[in-house]
Structure formats: structure tokens, C-alpha cells
Design a protein around this motif. Structure first.
Motif, PDB file in Angstrom:
ATOM      1  N   VAL A 156       6.169  26.148 -28.594  1.00 15.60           N
ATOM      2  CA  VAL A 156       6.813  25.955 -27.301  1.00 15.60           C
ATOM      3  C   VAL A 156       5.664  25.915 -26.296  1.00 15.60           C
ATOM      4  O   VAL A 156       5.283  26.931 -25.730  1.00 15.60           O
ATOM      5  CB  VAL A 156       7.808  27.104 -26.984  1.00 15.60           C
ATOM      6  CG1 VAL A 156       8.544  26.836 -25.677  1.00 15.60           C
ATOM      7  CG2 VAL A 156       8.780  27.299 -28.136  1.00 15.60           C
ATOM      8  N   ARG A 157       5.096  24.738 -26.142  1.00 17.10           N
ATOM      9  CA  ARG A 157       3.877  24.587 -25.347  1.00 17.10           C
ATOM     10  C   ARG A 157       4.041  25.014 -23.896  1.00 17.10           C
ATOM     11  O   ARG A 157       3.155  25.648 -23.342  1.00 17.10           O
ATOM     12  CB  ARG A 157       3.384  23.146 -25.426  1.00 17.10           C
ATOM     13  CG  ARG A 157       3.024  22.744 -26.839  1.00 17.10           C
ATOM     14  CD  ARG A 157       2.160  21.497 -26.888  1.00 17.10           C
ATOM     15  NE  ARG A 157       2.108  20.922 -28.214  1.00 17.10           N
ATOM     16  CZ  ARG A 157       1.535  21.454 -29.273  1.00 17.10           C
ATOM     17  NH1 ARG A 157       0.968  22.620 -29.178  1.00 17.10           N
ATOM     18  NH2 ARG A 157       1.532  20.840 -30.431  1.00 17.10           N
ATOM     19  N   LYS A 158       5.180  24.684 -23.294  1.00 17.09           N
ATOM     20  CA  LYS A 158       5.409  25.019 -21.890  1.00 17.09           C
ATOM     21  C   LYS A 158       5.287  26.523 -21.650  1.00 17.09           C
ATOM     22  O   LYS A 158       4.754  26.953 -20.639  1.00 17.09           O
ATOM     23  CB  LYS A 158       6.778  24.508 -21.446  1.00 17.09           C
ATOM     24  CG  LYS A 158       7.089  24.753 -20.004  1.00 17.09           C
ATOM     25  CD  LYS A 158       8.435  24.157 -19.628  1.00 17.09           C
ATOM     26  CE  LYS A 158       8.725  24.410 -18.161  1.00 17.09           C
ATOM     27  NZ  LYS A 158      10.034  23.913 -17.788  1.00 17.09           N
ATOM     28  N   GLU A 159       5.787  27.301 -22.588  1.00 18.78           N
ATOM     29  CA  GLU A 159       5.739  28.749 -22.456  1.00 18.78           C
ATOM     30  C   GLU A 159       4.585  29.380 -23.231  1.00 18.78           C
ATOM     31  O   GLU A 159       4.466  30.606 -23.279  1.00 18.78           O
ATOM     32  CB  GLU A 159       7.075  29.344 -22.909  1.00 18.78           C
ATOM     33  CG  GLU A 159       8.229  28.884 -22.042  1.00 18.78           C
ATOM     34  CD  GLU A 159       9.552  29.422 -22.523  1.00 18.78           C
ATOM     35  OE1 GLU A 159       9.570  30.506 -23.135  1.00 18.78           O
ATOM     36  OE2 GLU A 159      10.565  28.762 -22.290  1.00 18.78           O
ATOM     37  N   GLU A 160       3.770  28.548 -23.864  1.00 24.90           N
ATOM     38  CA  GLU A 160       2.629  29.007 -24.657  1.00 24.90           C
ATOM     39  C   GLU A 160       3.049  30.025 -25.720  1.00 24.90           C
ATOM     40  O   GLU A 160       2.487  31.113 -25.834  1.00 24.90           O
ATOM     41  CB  GLU A 160       1.529  29.556 -23.755  1.00 24.90           C
ATOM     42  CG  GLU A 160       0.956  28.503 -22.825  1.00 24.90           C
ATOM     43  CD  GLU A 160      -0.220  28.986 -22.014  1.00 24.90           C
ATOM     44  OE1 GLU A 160      -0.745  30.082 -22.285  1.00 24.90           O
ATOM     45  OE2 GLU A 160      -0.620  28.249 -21.105  1.00 24.90           O
TER      46      GLU A 160
END
Length: 173
Positions: free
Chosen positions: A49-53
């Protein structure tokens, strides 16, 4: 800890131990640390979940899946268990037989025997129970029985989880 298999260690933890301890890390011996690198190397599935790292590592077992959510810097945030087997299909971690927590009736009996206080929330089609460890048990009605479908490990304090569940329950009224 050396190169012990995290998946095997986690799979050996009973569901009953997990709900009391609150996280898989707390269930394992003190010298065992679950790292992102080890978990990724042994995972059955990895989601980013790249946006939330965040990275979610999944370990599949007979009848259930354990999910561990890490920050990309390696910090283990929380874990949970998704239960997908039907009665008799292996719904406890560390065992292939149904567990005491599999049905709502079983949970109520188990809690009574253990002297645990039942704190339940009606969230529409789901019954959720909060334990003193901040773990939540999630039951859905399936074939006229309330069946355990998810166990969410401790992430926040009991008070924060209680407030959140109460807000959800109140919004449904």
C-alpha cells in the motif's frame, strides 16, 4: 534468533493464546523477532500500500490466513487472522480441528469458563466482541449460526477500540 521459520512459529500459536496475548509477537518467545525481511521471504502473498507506506504479509494455513501489516521501514504495526473454513474445517491456528471460538455460542462458553467479560457490539450483519487484550472477534451469520470470520489483533488501546466500535454501532442505529 537464527533462521527459524516465522510461518511455522506463527502457525503453532493457538487462537486462544492469540486472543489473550493480543499479537503474534507477544505469543512467541522473547528471542524471536518477526522482521519484515523474514516475513517477506516466507510469505504466501505480499501486498504493498504505497500511499500509506505499508506492506501486508500473508501466511496461508488450512482454514485461515494470518496477515501482518508492516510499515515499509520494517516496523510491525498489527496482525490479524482471517478465518475461511466452515465447521470442522480447521479454524484454529496450530490445529486442524475446530476451535472453541469458532461459533458465537462456543465463544460465549469459552469466555464464561475463562472468567472473561463479554463486551459485544452489534454492527449490522456482524457481531464484534472486544477482549481485554484489545483483540476483536468478528462473527457473521452463516447457515443460521454466528461464525468467527476474523480476529483483529491489538493495535490501539482497549479504550480506543471500544470508542471506535461504539461509534460504528451507534451510526447503524
Amino acid at each position: 534468533m537464527n533462521d527459524e521459520c516465522i510461518k511455522q512459529l506463527v502457525g503453532a500459536v493457538s487462537l486462544e493464546q492469540y486472543v489473550v496475548q493480543g499479537t503474534f509477537q507477544r505469543c512467541l518467545s522473547a528471542d524471536v523477532q518477526i522482521t519484515l525481511e523474514q516475513a517477506k521471504a516466507q510469505a504466501d502473498e505480499i501486498w504493498s500500500v504505497r500511499k500509506e507506506e505499508l506492506e501486508v504479509i500473508s501466511f496461508d494455513y488450512e482454514g485461515y490466513t494470518v496477515n501482518m501489516t508492516f510499515q515499509t521501514d520494517g516496523l510491525l504495526l498489527f496482525d490479524s487472522v482471517d478465518i475461511w473454513a466452515k465447521e470442522g474445517g480447521g479454524t484454529t491456528t496450530g490445529s486442524s480441528k475446530p476451535g472453541a471460538l469458532e461459533t458465537l455460542e462456543g465463544w460465549q462458553h469459552y469466555a464464561e469458563n475463562e472468567g472473561m467479560q463479554l463486551e459485544g457490539f452489534d454492527i449490522g450483519d456482524e457481531q464484534v466482541y472486544l477482549l481485554p487484550s484489545a483483540v476483536t472477534l468478528h462473527y457473521l451469520k452463516q447457515e443460521n449460526k454466528w461464525r468467527l470470520v476474523k480476529v483483529a489483533g491489538a493495535y490501539r488501546s482497549v479504550e480506543q477500540v471500544r470508542d471506535r466500535l461504539q461509534n460504528i454501532a451507534n451510526a447503524r442505529m
